[in-house]
Design an enzyme around this catalytic site. Sequence first.
Site, PDB file in Angstrom:
ATOM      1  N   GLU A  59       9.680 -26.720  18.164  1.00 20.74           N
ATOM      2  CA  GLU A  59      10.122 -26.405  16.794  1.00 20.74           C
ATOM      3  C   GLU A  59      11.368 -27.168  16.346  1.00 20.74           C
ATOM      4  O   GLU A  59      12.330 -26.558  15.870  1.00 20.74           O
ATOM      5  CB  GLU A  59      10.364 -24.894  16.664  1.00 20.74           C
ATOM      6  CG  GLU A  59       9.138 -24.069  16.995  1.00 20.74           C
ATOM      7  CD  GLU A  59       9.380 -22.555  16.886  1.00 20.74           C
ATOM      8  OE1 GLU A  59      10.543 -22.137  16.806  1.00 20.74           O
ATOM      9  OE2 GLU A  59       8.401 -21.806  16.875  1.00 20.74           O
TER      10      GLU A  59
ATOM     11  N   GLU B 243      -0.193 -21.399  21.491  1.00 20.52           N
ATOM     12  CA  GLU B 243       0.285 -20.025  21.288  1.00 20.52           C
ATOM     13  C   GLU B 243      -0.645 -19.241  20.356  1.00 20.52           C
ATOM     14  O   GLU B 243      -0.191 -18.434  19.539  1.00 20.52           O
ATOM     15  CB  GLU B 243       1.712 -20.030  20.696  1.00 20.52           C
ATOM     16  CG  GLU B 243       2.696 -20.823  21.513  1.00 20.52           C
ATOM     17  CD  GLU B 243       4.149 -20.718  21.025  1.00 20.52           C
ATOM     18  OE1 GLU B 243       4.452 -19.832  20.195  1.00 20.52           O
ATOM     19  OE2 GLU B 243       4.971 -21.518  21.483  1.00 20.52           O
TER      20      GLU B 243
END
Length: 356
Positions: free
Chosen positions: A152, A267
């Site tokens: 991220e 994820e």
Amino acid sequence: MHSSQPSRRAALAGLGAGAAATLLPSQDAQAQRNAIRYGVAAMKENFNEDPLYRDALVKYCDIIVPMNDLKWEALRPARGQFNYTDADRTIQFAQSNGKSVRGHTLCWYNALPNWVKSITTAREAEAELRNHIEQVVDNYRGKIPSWDVVNEAISHDTAKQGVWRNTFWQNLLGERHIEIAFATAAKADPKAQLVYNDYDLENTGERESLRRQHTLALVRRLKDKNIPIHAVGFQAHLYAERTIDPDGIARFVKDLRALDVAVLVTELDLIDWRLPAATAERDATAARHVKTFLSALSDAGPVDSIITWGITDRYSWIPEHFKRRDGLPNRPLPLDENYKPKPFMDVISKFRAGLG
Ligand code: XIL
């Protein structure tokens, strides 16, 4: 190609590829080509306390990811200290049950221990980042064949906030922190699969399209500088109310593959906060949405692996952020709260058997 080099493929193969073995001979060759390994991110609390959870991991998956135990906060109680105890339990369990392991994550803005705040200069930050990655990757060399190196780093809305997320690492080192992280990981374990991991890469709309473009630009820059990167991870926390963008995904994957970069799903779960209450309908819609995403991705090229962020609705991070207004429990994962497989699991099983 990097991702298909025999050594890397062998290192990543792990065990548990048995799903394809039950197919009819005529289906076998095609299916084996398309078979995708399935993994689960496991939380140590559930893992320690709930034998059914451990059974489900053994029964269903090929790969286990310690969900939180390889984050800085868990590994680094104090500067100069490394505590591998919690991560090691899960990793040993994975190994003794013939599962492969993925590492999450070496460089993230979140889950940093408090002592990190005492680092105030670029020099110190670089030394600490390098030291962390060297020690951790070296400690698990041969045990963790695939790492989320940077997680991220791209901002949520790049048009409004600029390309890079405003983080501890970005503030002190600029975007160079990404290069430092990948270069250090590559040196510490030249055989590991090194992954850039991020969210909101799969849907329609300008914001997500820009996030794909910036991810691609990041990969290109690393490649231009000869810094190894082998894959991009789609976190794929899928919002049921959003629209998957098969064309956007196809272009993105094609561009990545042209740079010899693979894709994986790291994820996966389904955010069902806006879906109708009725259980059967909700689960069917969720599974359809997951299938739309996985089909778009695998149509665009081979998918290295699919990992869900948890396995049972009994334990998930989704209610922490996406509670339903009607107060009903979320149903984001492939098994229900009693470990019964949902249509979501059927979708996974098909992809795992190469029939998705
Ligand atoms: C989440 C875990 O699931 C939670 O248990 C924890 O409290 C917070 O972190 N993106 C990521 C993951 O990359 O590390 C996050 O995991 C979920 C979002």
